[in-house]
Each structure stands twice: as structure tokens, then as C-alpha cells.
Design an enzyme around this catalytic site. Structure first.
Site, short mmCIF file in Angstrom:
data_model
loop_
_atom_site.label_atom_id
_atom_site.label_comp_id
_atom_site.label_asym_id
_atom_site.label_seq_id
_atom_site.Cartn_x
_atom_site.Cartn_y
_atom_site.Cartn_z
CG ASP A 33 -1.94 0.83 1.08
OD1 ASP A 33 -2.52 1.50 0.20
OD2 ASP A 33 -2.68 0.98 2.11
N GLY A 36 -0.36 5.70 -4.59
CA GLY A 36 -0.91 6.52 -4.83
C GLY A 36 -0.02 8.07 -4.18
NE ARG A 37 -1.45 6.51 1.47
CZ ARG A 37 -1.59 5.25 2.09
NH1 ARG A 37 -1.10 5.96 3.34
NH2 ARG A 37 -1.69 4.51 1.41
NE ARG A 46 -4.44 6.71 -7.66
CZ ARG A 46 -4.18 5.87 -6.14
NH1 ARG A 46 -3.32 7.54 -5.13
NH2 ARG A 46 -4.46 5.06 -6.19
CG HIS A 50 -0.04 1.90 -9.05
ND1 HIS A 50 -0.23 1.27 -8.09
CD2 HIS A 50 -1.16 2.58 -9.69
CE1 HIS A 50 -1.59 1.95 -7.98
NE2 HIS A 50 -2.29 2.84 -8.87
CB THR A 79 -13.14 -8.31 -6.16
OG1 THR A 79 -12.44 -7.78 -4.31
CG2 THR A 79 -12.34 -9.63 -5.86
CD1 TRP A 82 -12.46 -5.76 -10.60
CD2 TRP A 82 -11.91 -4.88 -11.97
NE1 TRP A 82 -11.98 -6.82 -10.41
CE2 TRP A 82 -11.86 -6.53 -11.59
CE3 TRP A 82 -10.76 -4.24 -13.13
CZ2 TRP A 82 -10.84 -6.75 -12.69
CZ3 TRP A 82 -10.37 -5.07 -13.90
CH2 TRP A 82 -9.90 -6.44 -13.95
CG LEU A 144 9.75 -17.03 -3.02
CD1 LEU A 144 9.79 -16.95 -1.34
CD2 LEU A 144 10.08 -15.69 -3.25
NE ARG A 201 -3.22 -1.61 4.16
CZ ARG A 201 -4.46 -1.82 3.43
NH1 ARG A 201 -5.00 -2.86 4.67
NH2 ARG A 201 -4.64 -1.10 2.78
NE ARG A 207 -7.72 0.65 4.80
CZ ARG A 207 -7.45 1.93 4.57
NH1 ARG A 207 -7.77 2.06 6.23
NH2 ARG A 207 -6.86 2.82 3.87
C1 FPP Z 1 -1.98 0.00 -2.88
O1 FPP Z 1 -2.16 1.33 -3.30
C2 FPP Z 1 -1.89 -0.88 -4.66
C3 FPP Z 1 -2.81 -1.30 -5.63
C4 FPP Z 1 -3.84 -0.98 -5.60
C5 FPP Z 1 -1.56 -1.34 -6.41
C6 FPP Z 1 0.01 -2.47 -5.82
C7 FPP Z 1 0.52 -2.50 -7.20
C8 FPP Z 1 2.40 -2.85 -7.10
C9 FPP Z 1 2.71 -2.25 -6.17
C10 FPP Z 1 3.08 -3.10 -8.11
C11 FPP Z 1 2.24 -4.72 -8.66
C12 FPP Z 1 3.28 -5.86 -9.43
C13 FPP Z 1 2.63 -6.52 -10.06
C14 FPP Z 1 4.36 -7.59 -10.74
C15 FPP Z 1 1.72 -7.17 -10.30
P1 FPP Z 1 -2.29 2.56 -3.27
O2 FPP Z 1 -2.28 3.21 -4.81
O3 FPP Z 1 -3.61 2.56 -2.94
O4 FPP Z 1 -1.59 3.82 -2.85
P2 FPP Z 1 -2.37 5.00 -2.01
O5 FPP Z 1 -3.01 4.32 -0.35
O6 FPP Z 1 -1.39 5.99 -1.66
O7 FPP Z 1 -3.35 5.83 -3.06
#
Ligand code: FPP
Length: 253
Positions: A33, A36-37, A46, A50, A79, A82, A144, A201, A207
Site C-alpha cells: 500500500d 499513490g501517496r 499515481r 505503481h 476485487t 475495479w 520460493l 502492510r 486494516r
Molecule cells: C495500493 O496502493 C497498491 C495497489 C492497488 C497496486 C499494487 C501494485 C503494485 C505494488 C505493483 C504490482 C506489481 C506486480 C508485479 C503485479 P494505492 O494505490 O492504494 O496507494 P495509496 O493508498 O497511497 O493511494
């Protein structure tokens, strides 16, 4: 032909100042998590968070491998994700391919096996294709297990399990009296995997966000304010060291 790197059980993990033969969790699950931040703090879109998060995935895979963790389950797309804007979803759906394009050779060299949990068939065809290729290519690896939760939701998983059990009861494949926790677990995506010993987390949120609700019943939780794109081997090892000092009682004394 791929070359398998032997699984060397050295006492010291790379970059680690702790004993990796002592009480290492078999299964680590992570809610990644804060992408975005991380981006917003830098005035970036954002999706830049990623993109950077993909590198952090590999940092953690290397760290888990060095510490001889057996299973690493990463929450890559829920889920509920989306509900994000379509351009962000489209970007997220391209990340598995990007990750595998860059890192599959290294994963193969290190004997890492790739698998997924979640509603795989509902992912875009291009995402399925890239991930299926990697699953097939790594299927005989026995190092792994890198397990991506992709289009995963725990309530959906549990509901589907209940429906399947009811079907199996209807056609006498299983009797109601025989259903216990072990049998129920066989109907979940995680069938065959041990429950996570440790849940991490990032980003300071505390959460579960519909992640592994059944499987985390007795897991140890570890939270960090570090945002996912800043996650590295040092932070991962902090979590392992903390876990090494936990006393797990499973409801006993
Ligand atoms: C949550 O951060 C992150 C996600 C919903 C996407 C997680 C994906 C990756 C870390 C890359 C995945 C890589 C592979 C190889 C599949 P957020 O966007 O909710 O962040 P925020 O809470 O700061 O807005």
C-alpha cells in the site's frame, strides 16, 4: 534449458544482521500500500507510484528468497480495485507483464515458482496470457513460491467455497458431518498452502481490506509507515526480526 541455482542455506541472509535459520516465517503475506501517496508526494501521477512499486516487488522477492521464506503472497489487485479510474486499472493490468518481462530470467535463475490466487478468468486476456506463461515456465521450480493475489477478494473466495461445498454435498461428494476447517480450506484459492505466519502492510494503514480473512486468523501482523515503492530488503528484514521475537500461542497460554 534453465539452470537451477542450488538452495544454499547460509546462516546469514544477504544484507541481514540476523540468523536466517532461526524462526523464519514459512509464509509471508503483504498488503502493498502507498503507491499513490508516494507519487503524490513527488507531484507525479499515481501510476508513477505503481511503476516504482514493481521494483519494490522484486526487492522483497530477493529478500524473501535470501531469508528462505517459502511462500510470499502479494496483494496486487483486489476485487474492489475495479472501482478505480479506468486508466489506472488499465495501467495496473499491464504491470504483471512488465514485471515478468524484466524479472522472469532472474526468477528462473533463483528457482522461484509463480502462482496466483483470485478470479483469474476475469482478468484481461493480455494479463492472463503473460501470467500464465510465467506460471507454466516456472511450474517445476521448487524454491520460493511467489503468489500474486490478482483480482482477489476474501469474502468472494469464502462465498464461492460455500457454494461449491453445497454443490458437493448435493451430489454426495462430501457429507455435512465431514466438513471441518481443513476440508473447508481445500475449497479456498489457497488450497494446499499453509496459512500466512506473518502479514505485512505498508503505508501506515492498519486494516485487512478483504485480504485472506480466513487464512490470517492466527497470523502475526506487522505494520510500517514506509510507502510501498520505498520497500526494500532492510525494511522486510525488520519485519522478519520482529517476527522472530513473537510468541505465537494460537489461543493457548
Ligand atoms: C495500493 O496502493 C497498491 C495497489 C492497488 C497496486 C499494487 C501494485 C503494485 C505494488 C505493483 C504490482 C506489481 C506486480 C508485479 C503485479 P494505492 O494505490 O492504494 O496507494 P495509496 O493508498 O497511497 O493511494
Amino acid at each position: 534449458m534453465s539452470m537451477k541455482i542450488p538452495f544454499i542455506k547460509s546462516k546469514q541472509a544477504v544484507n541481514a544482521d540476523f540468523d536466517v535459520t532461526e524462526n523464519i516465517p514459512d509464509h509471508v503475506a503483504i498488503i502493498m500500500d502507498g503507491n499513490g501517496r508516494w507519487a503524490e508526494k513527488r507531484g507525479l501521477p499515481r501510476i508513477a507510484g505503481h511503476k516504482e512499486g514493481v521494483k519494490a516487488v522484486m526487492n522483497v522477492v530477493r529478500a524473501a528468497n535470501h531469508a528462505h521464506v517459502k511462500v510470499l503472497t502479494l496483494y496486487a489487485f483486489s476485487t474492489e480495485n475495479w472501482n478505480r479510474p479506468k486508466p489506472e486499472i488499465d495501467f495496473l493490468m499491464k504491470l504483471p507483464k512488465e514485471f515478468l518481462h524484466i524479472y522472469l530470467p532472474e526468477l528462473m535463475e533463483n528457482n522461484v515458482k509463480i502462482d496466483t490466487i483470485g478470479d483469474f478468468a476475469a482478468l484481461p486476456a493480455h494479463t492472463q496470457k503473460a501470467v500464465k506463461y510465467a506460471k507454466d515456465k516456472t511450474k517445476d521450480n521448487d524454491g520460493l513460491l511467489l503468489n500474486f493475489a490478482l483480482n482477489y477478494g476474501s469474502r468472494y473466495e469464502i462465498m464461492q467455497a460455500i457454494k461449491q461445498i453445497m454443490d458437493d454435498v448435493d451430489c454426495n461428494k462430501v457429507s455435512v458431518d465431514a466438513i471441518d476447517e481443513d476440508i473447508f480450506s481445500e475449497y479456498l484459492y489457497t488450497n494446499g498452502l499453509s496459512d500466512p505466519d506473518l502479514l505485512i502492510r505498508t503505508s501506515g494503514e492498519k486494516r485487512l481490506s478483504n485480504f485472506l480473512l480466513w487464512q490470517l486468523a492466527y497470523s502475526e501482523f506487522w505494520f510500517t509507515d514506509v510507502l510501498w515503492p520505498d520497500m526494500d530488503e532492510k525494511v522486510f528484514n525488520e519485519a522478519l526480526k520482529d517476527y522472530q521475537n513473537r510468541k505465537r500461542r494460537y489461543g493457548g497460554i
